[in-house]
Design a protein around this motif. Structure first.
Motif, mmCIF file in Angstrom:
data_model
loop_
_atom_site.group_PDB
_atom_site.id
_atom_site.type_symbol
_atom_site.label_atom_id
_atom_site.label_comp_id
_atom_site.label_asym_id
_atom_site.label_seq_id
_atom_site.Cartn_x
_atom_site.Cartn_y
_atom_site.Cartn_z
ATOM 1 N N ALA A 1 0.820 -1.199 0.000
ATOM 2 C CA ALA A 1 0.000 0.000 0.000
ATOM 3 C C ALA A 1 0.857 1.254 0.000
ATOM 4 O O ALA A 1 0.583 2.221 -0.733
ATOM 5 C CB ALA A 1 -0.941 -0.002 1.205
ATOM 6 N N ALA A 2 1.900 1.266 0.815
ATOM 7 C CA ALA A 2 2.778 2.433 0.879
ATOM 8 C C ALA A 2 3.526 2.636 -0.431
ATOM 9 O O ALA A 2 3.718 3.770 -0.887
ATOM 10 C CB ALA A 2 3.760 2.283 2.038
ATOM 11 N N ALA A 3 3.958 1.537 -1.049
ATOM 12 C CA ALA A 3 4.680 1.634 -2.314
ATOM 13 C C ALA A 3 3.780 2.178 -3.417
ATOM 14 O O ALA A 3 4.186 3.052 -4.189
ATOM 15 C CB ALA A 3 5.232 0.263 -2.706
ATOM 16 N N LYS A 4 2.563 1.673 -3.497
ATOM 17 C CA LYS A 4 1.649 2.138 -4.546
ATOM 18 C C LYS A 4 1.279 3.603 -4.341
ATOM 19 O O LYS A 4 1.132 4.357 -5.323
ATOM 20 C CB LYS A 4 0.406 1.255 -4.581
ATOM 21 N N ALA A 5 1.146 4.016 -3.099
ATOM 22 C CA ALA A 5 0.862 5.428 -2.823
ATOM 23 C C ALA A 5 2.042 6.299 -3.247
ATOM 24 O O ALA A 5 1.847 7.369 -3.842
ATOM 25 C CB ALA A 5 0.561 5.620 -1.338
ATOM 26 N N ALA A 6 3.250 5.833 -2.959
ATOM 27 C CA ALA A 6 4.440 6.576 -3.358
ATOM 28 C C ALA A 6 4.574 6.619 -4.876
ATOM 29 O O ALA A 6 4.923 7.652 -5.455
ATOM 30 C CB ALA A 6 5.680 5.947 -2.728
ATOM 31 N N ALA A 7 4.295 5.491 -5.527
ATOM 32 C CA ALA A 7 4.379 5.436 -6.990
ATOM 33 C C ALA A 7 3.378 6.395 -7.625
ATOM 34 O O ALA A 7 3.696 7.077 -8.612
ATOM 35 C CB ALA A 7 4.136 4.013 -7.477
ATOM 36 N N LYS A 8 2.192 6.466 -7.072
ATOM 37 C CA LYS A 8 1.179 7.383 -7.599
ATOM 38 C C LYS A 8 1.611 8.834 -7.392
ATOM 39 O O LYS A 8 1.455 9.679 -8.287
ATOM 40 C CB LYS A 8 -0.166 7.130 -6.917
ATOM 41 N N ALA A 9 2.182 9.130 -6.232
ATOM 42 C CA ALA A 9 2.626 10.493 -5.949
ATOM 43 C C ALA A 9 3.746 10.913 -6.897
ATOM 44 O O ALA A 9 3.759 12.048 -7.396
ATOM 45 C CB ALA A 9 3.093 10.601 -4.498
ATOM 46 N N VAL A 10 4.687 10.007 -7.157
ATOM 47 C CA VAL A 10 5.780 10.313 -8.086
ATOM 48 C C VAL A 10 5.228 10.524 -9.497
ATOM 49 O O VAL A 10 5.660 11.429 -10.224
ATOM 50 C CB VAL A 10 6.838 9.190 -8.057
ATOM 51 N N HIS A 11 4.264 9.701 -9.864
ATOM 52 C CA HIS A 11 3.638 9.854 -11.176
ATOM 53 C C HIS A 11 2.967 11.220 -11.304
ATOM 54 O O HIS A 11 3.113 11.916 -12.320
ATOM 55 C CB HIS A 11 2.615 8.745 -11.394
ATOM 56 N N GLU A 12 2.230 11.612 -10.296
ATOM 57 C CA GLU A 12 1.523 12.885 -10.342
ATOM 58 C C GLU A 12 2.488 14.068 -10.341
ATOM 59 O O GLU A 12 2.248 15.093 -10.981
ATOM 60 C CB GLU A 12 0.553 12.986 -9.166
ATOM 61 N N GLN A 13 3.606 13.908 -9.658
ATOM 62 C CA GLN A 13 4.604 14.972 -9.623
ATOM 63 C C GLN A 13 5.297 15.132 -10.970
ATOM 64 O O GLN A 13 5.522 16.260 -11.438
ATOM 65 C CB GLN A 13 5.642 14.670 -8.542
ATOM 66 N N ASN A 14 5.636 14.019 -11.606
ATOM 67 C CA ASN A 14 6.404 14.055 -12.851
ATOM 68 C C ASN A 14 5.540 14.051 -14.108
ATOM 69 O O ASN A 14 6.026 14.346 -15.197
ATOM 70 C CB ASN A 14 7.364 12.862 -12.908
ATOM 71 N N GLY A 15 4.280 13.649 -13.956
ATOM 72 C CA GLY A 15 3.399 13.576 -15.103
ATOM 73 C C GLY A 15 3.571 12.326 -15.935
ATOM 74 O O GLY A 15 2.917 12.147 -16.962
ATOM 75 N N GLN A 16 4.457 11.434 -15.498
ATOM 76 C CA GLN A 16 4.683 10.173 -16.209
ATOM 77 C C GLN A 16 5.426 9.218 -15.271
ATOM 78 O O GLN A 16 6.093 9.651 -14.337
ATOM 79 C CB GLN A 16 5.512 10.391 -17.479
ATOM 80 N N SER A 17 5.293 7.931 -15.538
ATOM 81 C CA SER A 17 5.998 6.949 -14.708
ATOM 82 C C SER A 17 6.168 5.633 -15.455
ATOM 83 O O SER A 17 6.165 4.570 -14.855
ATOM 84 C CB SER A 17 5.234 6.708 -13.399
ATOM 85 N N ALA A 18 6.309 5.734 -16.780
ATOM 86 C CA ALA A 18 6.416 4.518 -17.595
ATOM 87 C C ALA A 18 7.852 4.259 -18.022
ATOM 88 O O ALA A 18 8.136 3.940 -19.168
ATOM 89 C CB ALA A 18 5.506 4.598 -18.808
#
Length: 322
Positions: free
Chosen positions: A113-130
């Motif tokens: 849960a913590a990892a997915k929350a962090a991954a989502k936050a990084v995605h929202e900050q950078n606009g991409q995560s692929a």
């Protein structure tokens, strides 16, 4: 036990590590001419030793260990242990992908849960995560799902492991496609990158069919400019496998493509090795390859054998009747 199938299963993991070490000294470099020699020489931007694997294999090893230990991929604690292993490794690793480092640094606990929350936050900050950081580590997961009827559970597990650090759909899709292609190559000895398309969300299937078709008519160097993107990495790997003549030529083509060479070659090695088998790898590579946690390729082979022996079905324990 089918020895040819076992050879292919071992080949997937070992060729991925070999590709990683082969590509390490060329990382971030330009595409190379077709006749340019590719050598496991070490060096590169992080000063790797000859034959030393990079973060690609280092992150794959905890996945392989989990498979070898009989982990259940539908249990949150399996993913928590994986995150703990990656977090410990990242403390001193010379190279950790930017996306993965950002997620591990944001986690409040080593939990899914913590990892997915962090991954989502990084995605929202950078606009991409692929980025390609989840695809590079996914090969060993296929060894835990070689039994009959395991294609769908593998697809679920591959996406779940990808989602720990990479929020964007492209990353999860790529991991699904690649692990299922590896599984099919191990079981049948045949190449079929489209095998996993039915496991993708319906609205994304045509997109990936078009991407695969484009890859099959391309060369690895056509993807150099953006092969840190998971889609371009997968396409470069498909191109290398389509054009390659045997696992050595295929991995050399992947490296000559330039750019993120260690990762593209590691990804390529997972599927190329599953087609060719570990026996096709040259001894001058297998005796040289090594890396974190201070181990050599024979140790990885031993882990892979344990993983194979645990899988239900044709290679390992008998599948339970339902």
């Amino acid at each position: 036990m089918d020895t040819a199938m076992q050879d292919r299963a071992l080949g997937a993991v070992l060729a991925s590590a070999c590709g990683d070490a082969l590509g390490a000294p060329y990382e971030f470099g330009p595409a190379l001419a077709a006749d340019h020699p590719v050598e496991m020489r070490g060096g590169g931007p992080f000063g790797w030793e000859p034959g030393e694997w990079t973060d690609d294999t280092s992150m794959a090893i905890p996945v392989l260990e989990a498979v070898a230990n009989g982990a259940r991929w539908d249990e949150p604690r399996t993913h928590g242990r994986l995150l703990a292993a990656w977090s410990d490794w990242a403390q001193d690793a010379p190279d950790v992908g930017a996306q993965t480092r950002a997620v591990l640094g944001r986690m409040t606990a080593n939990t899914e849960a913590a990892a997915k929350a962090a991954a989502k936050a990084v995605h929202e900050q950078n606009g991409q995560s692929a980025g390609n950081g989840s695809l590079m580590r996914t090969t060993p997961l296929a060894l835990g799902f070689l039994g009959d009827g395991a294609r769908k559970p593998l697809a679920v597990a591959a996406r779940r492991v990808s989602d720990l650090t990479h929020h964007e759909d492209d990353a999860g899709d790529a991991c699904v496609l690649w692990t299922i292609a590896i599984r099919h190559a191990i079981r049948r000895g045949k190449l079929d990158v489209r095998r996993g398309v039915p496991m993708l969300p319906r609205e994304r299937r045509t997109l990936w069919l078009d991407r695969i078709a484009a890859a099959e008519s391309s060369t690895p160097e056509q993807h150099t400019a953006d092969n840190g993107w998971v889609v371009a990495s997968l396409q470069a790997a498909v191109a290398a496998i389509t054009l390659g003549d045997g696992v050595v030529d295929t991995l050399e083509r992947a490296v000559r493509g330039g750019g993120d060479t260690d990762t593209v070659a590691a990804i390529t090695g997972g599927l190329a090795g599953a087609l060719a088998g570990a026996s096709a790898l040259p001894e001058q590579w297998t005796v040289l390859v090594h890396g974190w946690p201070g181990k050599r390729l024979d140790w990885v082979r031993t882990l892979a054998v344990r993983a194979i022996e645990r899988t239900p079905g044709p290679l390992g324990i008998p599948a339970r009747r339902s």
